[in-house]
Design an enzyme around this catalytic site. Sequence first.
Site, PDB file in Angstrom:
ATOM      1  N   HIS A 195       1.066  -1.076   0.035  1.00 27.70           N
ATOM      2  CA  HIS A 195      -0.016  -0.151  -0.205  1.00 27.70           C
ATOM      3  C   HIS A 195       0.784   1.219  -0.067  1.00 27.70           C
ATOM      4  O   HIS A 195       0.493   2.310   0.531  1.00 27.70           O
ATOM      5  CB  HIS A 195      -1.011   0.088   1.067  1.00 27.70           C
TER       6      HIS A 195
ATOM      7  N   SER B  63      12.376  22.097 -15.784  1.00 30.10           N
ATOM      8  CA  SER B  63      11.183  22.972 -16.097  1.00 30.10           C
ATOM      9  C   SER B  63      11.472  24.101 -16.643  1.00 30.10           C
ATOM     10  O   SER B  63      12.342  24.962 -16.568  1.00 30.10           O
ATOM     11  CB  SER B  63      10.634  23.063 -14.485  1.00 30.10           C
TER      12      SER B  63
ATOM     13  N   LYS C  77      13.916  22.521 -10.869  1.00 24.50           N
ATOM     14  CA  LYS C  77      13.368  21.116 -11.077  1.00 24.50           C
ATOM     15  C   LYS C  77      14.307  20.098 -11.729  1.00 24.50           C
ATOM     16  O   LYS C  77      15.216  20.394 -12.678  1.00 24.50           O
ATOM     17  CB  LYS C  77      12.044  21.437 -11.860  1.00 24.50           C
TER      18      LYS C  77
END
Length: 481
Positions: free
Chosen positions: A174, A295, A301
């Site tokens: 999970h 970016s 980024k």
Amino acid sequence: MTGERRDEAPPAGPGAAPGEALWAGRFAAAPAPEAHALGRSLHYDVRLAAYDVLAGIAHVGALEAAGLLDAQDAVRLAEALRAVGAAIADGTFIVDDADEDVHSAIERGVTGVVGDLGARLHAGRSRNDLVVTDVRLWALEAVRRIDGLTTMLIRTLVDRAREHAETVVPGTTHARLAQPVTLGHHLLAHAWALVRDLERLGEWSVRTDVSALGAGALGTSTLGLDPAATAGRLGMRTAFDNSIDAVSDRDFALEFLGHATILAMHLSRLAADLARFTDEALGWAELDEGYATGSSMMPQKRNPDTAELARGKAARVVASHVRLAGLLQGLPLGYHRDLQEDKEPLFDAADTLELVLPALIGAVATVRFDLEAMRRAAEAEGLYATDLAEALVASGVPFREAHRRTGLLLKELAAAKRTLRDLTPEEWSSFGVPDGAALLDPDHAVRARSAAGGPSPGSVRAQANTLQRILSERRTGAPTL
Ligand code: ARG
């Protein structure tokens, strides 16, 4: 709207005249331009040209063997087919507007080279048996390339797994911390999935390696052609068993797209893991700059576009699979022009895999793992709760009781703002696991999971050896898979 008819079809000569369809004899008029535009497939089925030439040459052999061509004419036809194939490949072939598809274009081209002799080529064959043979040959070759790239990706995963047979990392369920594993074990989980893809593609290749030549339009011919000999000439494993099935069957195409879908899904999951491991919030790995992007606005980024696109591209392959399934369901047997729509999904799925696989190979080969960050994360106490419960089980406590007792201990510690690492030797003894503190160690935890197929370093090395053996036996043709 009926559209404007083109000029009257010219009178039938020995072969298709320029501007005339292969089937124009029975027709007084050429097709309406919009019908011609709808039916034309040359812009994409030109990819089949090399296979159409090979199939043509095998068919010439069949005509010669049946006494319908003398040896000299057979050689001239085969040479003309090769010349047209070469002209298409080097871009010097001049396409005629009337060429519906690659088969028409090649036949017209052959007639252009050898004149009237070209008109003998299509005896005993139809585009129906030709096209499906071409597509099978194309798909077999595409799968050989995809198999090679997939093998390379597995090797890359195996190499990285060997490097990290002892590197500890939290295993998750999970996406929550579950139990410590080794990074090598996690990487090899992807490799095993890809080995199943190779296995499927290998079985598929045997089933697909069947020639339809000699089936004709649907019912063979009266000309005494030998389909098995033609298949042999083409280097294919065998010929069709039923001529109607031969021209109707696209199982191999749908099956390829099914296998391609599973492979693309595996690649998307590997890509998703790359994106997750390199997520700054985890910081377990960093993509090499060659496989990351910046970016346009945010200078800091380093985005995982390669991984994200590898993940997103799977949708195209799934769509191709659905597209072909939709095309085929409900079609009565026999050739229908609907079947012309089988090619683009195949091409697109193969192209997509051939685009994604190299990018993932590079990304996996160069990704830098942060061993410290993974170890820190693997020291989280929760990861050891199951081991504590199992230690109680080993001393005779029923598992449900051990689970409850361990849960209770964690609850009490949390309430007291303490951790398992704060427990005194006395507290460990009263819990029932005197050596509890020693269990809270990732290296110990992964080594203690020594079962075959588990995350221990020994198991990772054994898995890597098995995978390498499987790959080398596949290469030498030994029947591992
Ligand atoms: N371009 C066609 C296809 O891809 C070739 C077969 C045409 N056959 C026919 N009967 N019209 O399926």
